[in-house]
Design an enzyme around this catalytic site. Structure first.
Site, mmCIF file in Angstrom:
data_model
loop_
_atom_site.group_PDB
_atom_site.id
_atom_site.type_symbol
_atom_site.label_atom_id
_atom_site.label_comp_id
_atom_site.label_asym_id
_atom_site.label_seq_id
_atom_site.Cartn_x
_atom_site.Cartn_y
_atom_site.Cartn_z
ATOM 1 C CB THR B 157 -1.431 -0.083 1.257
ATOM 2 O OG1 THR B 157 -0.375 -0.612 2.607
ATOM 3 C CG2 THR B 157 -1.805 -1.000 0.296
ATOM 4 C CE LYS B 183 0.618 -2.968 3.272
ATOM 5 N NZ LYS B 183 -0.084 -1.900 4.415
ATOM 6 C CB THR B 194 -1.501 -2.346 7.846
ATOM 7 O OG1 THR B 194 -1.866 -0.823 9.043
ATOM 8 C CG2 THR B 194 -3.257 -3.009 7.846
ATOM 9 C CD GLU B 280 1.404 4.771 6.393
ATOM 10 O OE1 GLU B 280 1.371 5.986 7.623
ATOM 11 O OE2 GLU B 280 0.940 3.727 6.067
ATOM 12 C CG ASN B 403 -0.344 8.244 8.505
ATOM 13 O OD1 ASN B 403 -1.488 6.776 7.739
ATOM 14 N ND2 ASN B 403 0.784 8.027 8.467
#
Lengths: 408, 408
Positions: B157, B183, B194, B280, B403
């Protein structure tokens, strides 16, 4: 025109609105910027005192020293410095906090056991005592019945604005004031807030009654932005009562005490929201309301999970109601509920009904609310009757900038 | 040259390094960007299967469907999509996950009860089943023994790189491989990750033994970046064993099983660190080591408090060892210790000794370590004998950017 019995009236200013209080704020060189960094708040006559402190296992020297003072129940003054937390500074830190209090006591001619100390700023650096001593002397010289605003400025760290509020009500034939000042402002997760607050009242209250009233007020205000037990090394809320309004002492079970408690709660809640609104890098203030939880504890858990989730907080910053992140936070909160019964709305705009999204049009309407500076997220779990309410801010790029470079 | 008995050798590639496995990754239109978004991984013959799932109360449809499949202990295939989490999608979501599995089973001519499903992406939107059906057909056509790398790309993602790893060891006269793909990558707090991972081995293992080995490996790898019980709606780690290496079945109490468990742990840990490193906006990977805690639980609590503290994480991003924030996090963690006994070092550079800072020179040396991409924070509480180890990333402005705009 006077407000009716039990009515609260908001007043201008902060501590200086209270009779029998003098204050000062000076710059003594603890902050590299040269901004005010030492505040002194004095009660003209011995006052009753109450306080709540951080529950962090690592407690700053001024917290340890002020805790001891609290046992006496009497207050002459509090000296607060910003720019240095005097935390993780060992025995030297304790000695420095005690010496600061002793210096204030000496200059004011008051018992050292009635002088409180508070600090905020960087952890782990020894206090520059030469600067503190000079600051205390200058602050003592400058003490004034109008010095509250200066004091409020001198306790700030990364706050962008001073935080003061005052409320008035009638007790017998007298007008009684409750007023305070506070500083924030790390607010990415509620429990990260580093806060100090000093509240004064000219009501006459005994220390025990004052402590109970303060504990209750803090529970629904500062502890709803700074989570109980999860506070920084320096958090302190101190309240003193001068009795200088000349009203009869507030006794348990009387309507006057109830009014006082409401006034104290309003002062605490106003300051708490000011702290949240001025959270580091914050552009939004969101009220997280949990309804229909199985217990108070679970309501609180659910509210905290949502209010502290960085994914939820960045969603608020982005002004886009990515409600799946709210559901995910609820799901890991520990609260028990059936995901297929959850309702969620932004202000009065429903976004999720019985666990399912109401679609792009509902989300667009909700996003218009998110563009405001303040809004509420209401989450109904339909699992019980308990509710909780917390305030949180969004998480912005500015937060990271502020905190990555804080010491540099 | 062969490595000695029980030795692990790292191999190139991922799932395609395992005998008896075919895979494919295709773009079917679930992602607006047109990037690959559907992966299919197939065992040529019925394989043993084990899996661990999110403990979040809100569980995505594919998690619920795959959990049911696990009871059978047999694996034919797993179909994974990115771009849509199929979470908070109600009964329709379950029907969509089941239909996806049924389509794969039909095309492969295998029992539907052996086809697993996983999803990752935005929560609360219905799956575009026309796209999924087309994707499944194309992926089936493209299945290949060399398709592992394509599959690894199709599950990403916000990840910036595909995550694959493979390890080999000797079992009897055969070479056995354990390999996987994963991932990430929301990593502001470990529990926000996640993640999906698929691990394959050509060892012969029964489902019960495989489940125990996987549970142990996940506990010290993925659960040290994603905290147990605090995971997203979609987290899933699935492992299947084809037996195609031709080695004798791994039996409890044998050295071969021990070697297999080490190999599985290494694959999981390598993938977990890849996820953390690619968190991230992350620019750093920090290993948080707690030593001398009173219990395993308290060691873990202390490590989690430090690893998830936004103030600590921004400090790492700022490359400035503001160790007071580490002390504050430890203090609110729930772990019991005497602050005056805490030692802290960055890699082997001591910064705090017995609760006190070692001064600017020590901090400057530590800050040079923080400029590296990877380093360790070692914290000795001197309160007991328990230890814990977690991996975390820094918190950067890029995290917020990613985000806040994720859905837009």
């Amino acid at each position: 025109m006077r407000a009716g019995k039990g009515a609260l009236t908001t007043k201008r200013g902060g501590l200086s609105a209270v009779a029998g209080v003098r204050a000062a704020g000076v710059a003594c060189g603890l902050k590299k910027t040269g901004r005010p960094d030492l505040a002194l708040v004095v009660a003209d006559h011995p006052a009753a005192v109450a306080a709540t402190f951080t529950l962090n296992r690592v407690q700053a020297a001024p917290v340890l020293v002020s805790k001891r003072r609290l046992r006496g129940g009497r207050f002459a003054a509090i000296v607060l410095n910003s720019g240095n937390a005097n935390a993780c500074t060992g025995r030297q830190g304790i000695r420095d906090a005690e010496e600061t209090a002793a210096e204030v006591a000496h200059l004011l001619g008051r018992p050292v056991g009635q002088v409180f100390v508070a600090s905020t700023g960087v952890i782990g650096r020894p206090l520059n005592m030469a600067a503190v001593r000079a600051g205390v002397r200058e602050a003592t010289r400058r003490l004034s019945a109008k010095g509250g605003a200066q004091a409020a400025r001198a306790i700030l760290t990364t706050d962008t604005a001073a935080k003061e509020t005052a409320v008035e009500f009638s007790a017998g034939r007298r007008r009684v004031t409750v007023a305070g000042m506070a500083k924030g402002s790390g607010m990415i997760a509620p429990h990260m807030a580093t806060m100090l607050a000093v509240i004064a009242t000219d009501a006459a209250v005994d220390p025990g009654t004052l402590q109970r009233a303060l504990g209750e007020a803090v529970a629904v205000s500062f502890n709803c932005i700074t989570v109980d037990g999860d506070t920084s090394t320096n958090d302190m809320v101190l309240c003193f009562a001068t009795g200088a309004a000349g009203a009869p002492p507030l006794r348990p079970g009387t309507p006057a005490l109830d009014t006082f408690r409401r006034a104290l709660e309003q002062v605490c809640l106003t300051l708490a929201k000011m702290i949240a609104r001025d959270g580091e890098g914050a552009t939004k203030l969101a009220e997280i309301r949990i309804q229909g939880a199985r217990s108070m504890r679970e309501a609180r858990q659910a509210a905290e999970a949502v209010a502290t989730s960085p994914l939820v907080k960045t969603t608020l910053f982005g002004q886009d109601i990515n409600w799946g992140r709210v559901m995910a936070a609820l799901g890991r909160s520990g609260a028990r509920f059936d995901p297929a019964r959850v309702d969620l709305s932004v202000d009065e705009v429903p976004v999720v009904c019985r666990g399912l999204g109401l679609g792009p049009r509902a989300e667009a309407a909700a996003n218009r609310r998110l563009r405001r500076r303040e809004f509420g997220l209401t989450i109904a779990l339909h699992a019980g009757a308990a509710a909780a309410r917390l305030w949180t801010t969004d998480l912005s790029e500015a937060y990271v900038r502020i905190n990555a470079g804080y010491r540099s």
